[in-house]
Structures are given as C-alpha cells and as structure tokens.
Write a protein that holds these residues in place. Sequence first.
Motif, PDB file in Angstrom:
ATOM      1  N   ALA A 382      43.663  63.023  68.823  1.00 37.79           N
ATOM      2  CA  ALA A 382      42.914  62.404  67.458  1.00 37.79           C
ATOM      3  C   ALA A 382      41.674  61.550  67.558  1.00 37.79           C
ATOM      4  CB  ALA A 382      44.209  61.751  66.979  1.00 37.79           C
ATOM      5  N   ALA A 383      41.902  60.663  68.519  1.00 37.26           N
ATOM      6  CA  ALA A 383      40.730  59.869  68.816  1.00 37.26           C
ATOM      7  C   ALA A 383      39.432  60.524  69.097  1.00 37.26           C
ATOM      8  CB  ALA A 383      41.191  58.778  70.077  1.00 37.26           C
ATOM      9  N   GLU A 384      39.405  61.390  70.017  1.00 38.91           N
ATOM     10  CA  GLU A 384      38.457  62.223  70.281  1.00 38.91           C
ATOM     11  C   GLU A 384      37.948  63.002  69.317  1.00 38.91           C
ATOM     12  OE1 GLU A 384      39.009  64.520  73.804  1.00 38.91           O
ATOM     13  OE2 GLU A 384      39.447  62.868  75.199  1.00 38.91           O
ATOM     14  N   ALA A 391      28.484  60.539  70.757  1.00 40.38           N
ATOM     15  CA  ALA A 391      29.231  59.212  71.069  1.00 40.38           C
ATOM     16  C   ALA A 391      29.395  59.473  72.839  1.00 40.38           C
ATOM     17  CB  ALA A 391      30.434  58.961  70.806  1.00 40.38           C
ATOM     18  N   PRO A 392      29.178  58.604  73.509  1.00 39.32           N
ATOM     19  CA  PRO A 392      29.304  58.468  75.126  1.00 39.32           C
ATOM     20  C   PRO A 392      30.901  59.044  75.465  1.00 39.32           C
ATOM     21  CG  PRO A 392      29.186  56.382  74.450  1.00 39.32           C
ATOM     22  CD  PRO A 392      28.835  57.149  73.136  1.00 39.32           C
ATOM     23  N   ARG A 393      30.761  59.951  76.395  1.00 33.62           N
ATOM     24  CA  ARG A 393      32.084  60.223  76.840  1.00 33.62           C
ATOM     25  C   ARG A 393      32.796  59.489  77.658  1.00 33.62           C
ATOM     26  NH1 ARG A 393      33.924  63.283  81.233  1.00 33.62           N
ATOM     27  NH2 ARG A 393      35.800  64.782  80.894  1.00 33.62           N
ATOM     28  N   THR A 394      33.930  59.133  77.277  1.00 33.25           N
ATOM     29  CA  THR A 394      34.879  57.988  77.910  1.00 33.25           C
ATOM     30  C   THR A 394      35.673  58.749  79.583  1.00 33.25           C
ATOM     31  OG1 THR A 394      35.524  57.063  76.150  1.00 33.25           O
ATOM     32  CG2 THR A 394      36.856  56.423  77.937  1.00 33.25           C
ATOM     33  N   PRO A 395      35.337  58.370  80.684  1.00 33.82           N
ATOM     34  CA  PRO A 395      35.969  59.162  81.739  1.00 33.82           C
ATOM     35  C   PRO A 395      37.468  59.088  81.604  1.00 33.82           C
ATOM     36  CG  PRO A 395      34.842  57.072  82.418  1.00 33.82           C
ATOM     37  CD  PRO A 395      34.577  57.099  80.886  1.00 33.82           C
ATOM     38  N   ARG A 396      38.098  59.981  81.961  1.00 32.85           N
ATOM     39  CA  ARG A 396      39.394  60.092  82.198  1.00 32.85           C
ATOM     40  C   ARG A 396      39.930  59.471  83.196  1.00 32.85           C
ATOM     41  NH1 ARG A 396      42.364  65.817  82.816  1.00 32.85           N
ATOM     42  NH2 ARG A 396      41.245  65.493  84.963  1.00 32.85           N
ATOM     43  N   ARG A 397      41.140  58.655  82.874  1.00 34.10           N
ATOM     44  CA  ARG A 397      41.544  57.871  84.143  1.00 34.10           C
ATOM     45  C   ARG A 397      42.751  58.692  84.715  1.00 34.10           C
ATOM     46  NH1 ARG A 397      43.710  52.055  82.233  1.00 34.10           N
ATOM     47  NH2 ARG A 397      43.643  52.147  84.489  1.00 34.10           N
ATOM     48  N   ARG A 398      42.731  58.820  85.938  1.00 34.67           N
ATOM     49  CA  ARG A 398      43.519  59.493  86.669  1.00 34.67           C
ATOM     50  C   ARG A 398      44.826  58.770  87.309  1.00 34.67           C
ATOM     51  NH1 ARG A 398      40.010  63.797  90.259  1.00 34.67           N
ATOM     52  NH2 ARG A 398      38.701  64.684  88.647  1.00 34.67           N
ATOM     53  N   ARG A 399      45.820  59.436  87.406  1.00 40.87           N
ATOM     54  CA  ARG A 399      47.306  58.811  87.708  1.00 40.87           C
ATOM     55  C   ARG A 399      47.423  59.073  88.978  1.00 40.87           C
ATOM     56  NH1 ARG A 399      51.816  59.457  83.529  1.00 40.87           N
ATOM     57  NH2 ARG A 399      52.582  58.200  85.162  1.00 40.87           N
TER      58      ARG A 399
END
Length: 572
Positions: A382-384, A391-399
């Motif tokens: 929903a946020a995306e 808008a600048p793309r937020t990098p995905r955090r990896r677990r």
Amino acid sequence: MPTRELCQQVTNDLLTAGKVRNVRVLAIYGGRAYEPQVEALKKGVDVIVGTPGRLLDLAGQRKLDLSKVRALVLDEADEMLDLGFLPDVERIITMLPAKRQTMLFSATMPGAVISLARRYMSQPTHINATSPDDEGTTVKNTAQYVYRAHSMDKPEMVARILQAEGRGLAMIFCRTKRTAADIAEQLERRGFASGAVHGDLGQGAREQALRAFRNGKVDVLVCTDVAARGIDVEGVTHVINYQSPEDEKTYLHRIGRTGRAGAKGIAITLVDWDDIPRWQLINKTLDLSFPDPVETYSTSPHLYEDLDIPAGTKGVLPRAERTRAGLGAEEIEDLGETGGRGRRSAAPAAREERAPRTPRQRRRTRGGASVAEGAATVPAPAAEAEAPADAPRTPRRRRRTRVNAAEAVAAEAAVAVAEAPAAEVPAAVVAEPEAPAAPKKRTRTRAAKPKTEAVAAEVVAETAATEGEAAPRRRRARVAKPATEEATVQSAPVAEPEAPAVTRPRRRRVIKPVEDEVDFQIAPISEPEPVRRRTRTASKPKTEAVAEATTAEGEAKPRRRRAPRATAKAEG
C-alpha cells in the motif's frame, strides 16, 4: 595481369594507342561493381584486360564467353605462372580455343617458368630485349647504393634522403602492409606529401594515391610489392628499399621503377642486421658488388656525400619547401566497391557525415519477464502504491536467515498464501498474555514444530500486516525452555471489529542463548532473570534430584536422565 594497378595502366595505354581505330577496351578486375562491366560486355568489346579472379567469376556466371579469343597475353608471366596464380591461369586456358596465339612478357623469366610455359605454347620463340651496355641483369643508368641500417634509425634516414639535391618523385618499398602504412603516416607528420598503396586499402583509395602520384600532388609513394611490377610513372628519380626484398626477382622489379626509357635513377637499399644473409644471396645471384654493406646511420658523412644531401639537413621538411597539395587534394572515386575496406582509408574531406546513432533503449527485466508484466502479477504494498512515480526508490532490507531446501519450499508456500485474495484469509488478533496460572506438573513436553512451519507462519503474519489486512489465525509452537522464566502466548478469536483493524507494533525480539540451536521467540515485557550457571556436583539420590528440579514458583523442570555408568562412578 597480376595486379589491379597494372591492369588499369595497361588499359589506359591501349585506349591511347587505339584511339584512332576506335578500339573497344574493357578493364575487368575486382574491387569494382559488376553491373558496368556486364553492360559493357553485352555491347561488345575488342580487348579485355583483367585479373584472373574477376575473369573466372564472370565466365562462371556466363557473362563472359572466352571460346572465340584469338590471342592470349600474360604480362609478368613469372608471377602469373607462379604457384599462387597457376590454378586460375590453367582454368582460363581451358576455356580458350586450341588455335590461338600465346605471348608471355616479363623482365625476369626463370628456367622453371620457361619449361612450365612450354606446356601451353607450340614452337615458342624466346626474345630477350636488353641494352648492350647493361651490367648483367641490372640497368646501367640506375645507380645502386646499399647500406646496413638500424631499424629504429631508418625513418630518420629516409627523411633526410628525400631532401637530396635533384630529387623528383620517390617510391619507397616495404615488405609488409603494416610497415607501409606506418611509414606513410610518419612521413606525413614530418611534412612530406606522401601516399600509400597496399592490400589493406580499398580499390578507390589505391587508385586515388596512384592518381595523386602521377599528377604530382604527392611526391612520395609508400607501397608494397603490389606496385613493384609494371608500374610506369614518369619522373621517378629515387627508389628506396626500406626493407630487404625477398629474392633477386623482387629486387630487379623494385629498382626497375626508376631509370626507365633512358632516364637516370638512384636505387637505395637499407639492409637490417637480420636481413644480411638474405641480401648476400641476392648479391651473389645478381653478381653485384655489395657483399658486406657499410654500417650507416642518419648522421654518417658518407651518406651525405653519396646521395648529395645538403649539410645540416634534419628529419623534418622545412615549411618553405612544403609546396605539394597532398593526398587530400585528389578526390576519391566511388567505384561501387563490393568490399567494405575502401571507406576506412578515404580522405577526411570526402567522407560522408553519418547521422548520430540513437542508442537502443534497454528494458529491465526480472526473471526473463519485463517490469511492466511483473507489476501486473505481483501486488504492490500500500505504501508503494500511494507514492508518486518520480519518488526515489527505497532499497529493500534483506534479512539474513539460514535457509535450506525445506525452508525454501515453506517460504514459497507462504508467498502463495499471501498473494491470495483478502476475503479468503481469516482475521486473527494476538491477545495479550494472561497472568500465569497455577503450575501444573508437566509429564512430557510436546514436540516442537519444525522450524520451517514457524518461518512460514512468520512470513504470513508480516505480509498481512504490511498490506493492512488481518493476519491469519495461527498456532504457536510450545517449545521447551531452559530453567529461566517462561512466557506462554495464546491466541484467542475475536469478533471482527467494525473499524479497520489496527495492528500493534511489533515486539522486540530477544535472542536467548541455547546450547543446541537458536529460536526466535517473543519475550515478555518483564525483565528476564539471570541464567544460572551449571556446575558439576556429586550426584544425589533420585528423589532429591527431582525435588530440586522444582523452581521457586512451583514449576517442574524436565527430568534429566544420567547414564547409569556415570551415576555408579559418582556414588563410588
């Protein structure tokens, strides 16, 4: 003819000689378009001057009929009957009628070639046209000089030789095409009007250099052995062998470009240290007087004296003497070449400016499918979805997780559940932990669920929380904990709220030290008690060990079985 340049030269001479009688002469050689040559053949010709390759090509296409030829002339016969051209010449001879006249012309005619030529001739007659005062096989009007020179000093020596008194047109012969192109470029940088003729150039560029040389726009022609046979240019006073020739025949043809028709010329040969044995064989065969050439450099006094070079001459031509127009002044002719090598060597002024090339638009793909296709199948958070396009793309955090084959299968199943419609997923809310009940005597702990199921449940819960939907109902695994405080988490069904469900913030996970493996569990808010260290003590009776296993809160510890051998040893 063996070369295209010689073919063009003979064609021009025959056109001049047959102008009064309107003799139709056609030149057929490679590097030009087929259509003009085919059209001229259809109209009819009297004399054909060509190279073996293009003649066989047109004869194979039945555009050229050789069955009515009355005379065959092989110019430079020793080259034409050499191993390179012999198969093509034999094929051409088989297409000719048996009754014809055959003539061979060459300045050098070895015995092996003469015996080979007799196969195609009946009652041959050998005619030798030489001057009575010639010294052996060389012409007396040509002065010959041979110097032993270093390869790194040769360009400087050539630049100073070209500034000798009375120097007219000059030809420089090299053994390789790369050397010829390099020397022509170096002389141009030194101020000389130079051109190059070698096999790597297109036919248009080769003819352009020869026309500029004949017209006087270029006074230095750097070439390979393709221009060593038959080329006749008036005013050539100096011939320089930049590299030693391969054999005595090549040497004679090279120096024969000067001293023609009674004129005088100078032939200079620069022999490198590695070429001394080859030159000694040439000197012995031609009976010359240069068995051991004199070591010479660009500053040697005898070089200035022999060639009449003014004192103080340097390797760069003064600007006052740069009066030639140069190769760029001669227009290059569009010959409709079949190959693509001619455009590379064209003059910069004659090159056509090409339109700027539009770079190809690259499409980013994921797993072989385009990004647009992937966006239609994978639901976006929903946020995306609400964010603007720019808008600048937020990098995905990896677990960082430990994934094995079983966990990978469970993760794929969890993703499939998350992508299902929201109506099919039951709502569930995690309730607060209740007050601890009265301790019960635990007999046997229930086996913990596999780690893969726990990971799958966590993935489902996190996906539902991110999308703003209710998380599916799940069961928490009852895992055996150490002797420290234990918190039980229960899930209770709650009726669907009227307002949209508000997810509680995620609790902080605390990693507790366990001996065998690490389990991620939700710890209570209360501070955990310090873990007691285990110490080795003497074994006690079984009843006392069970009594001590009960903690202060009344919770029973799991029984610990000791090996009978260790117990007996401790009691003893």
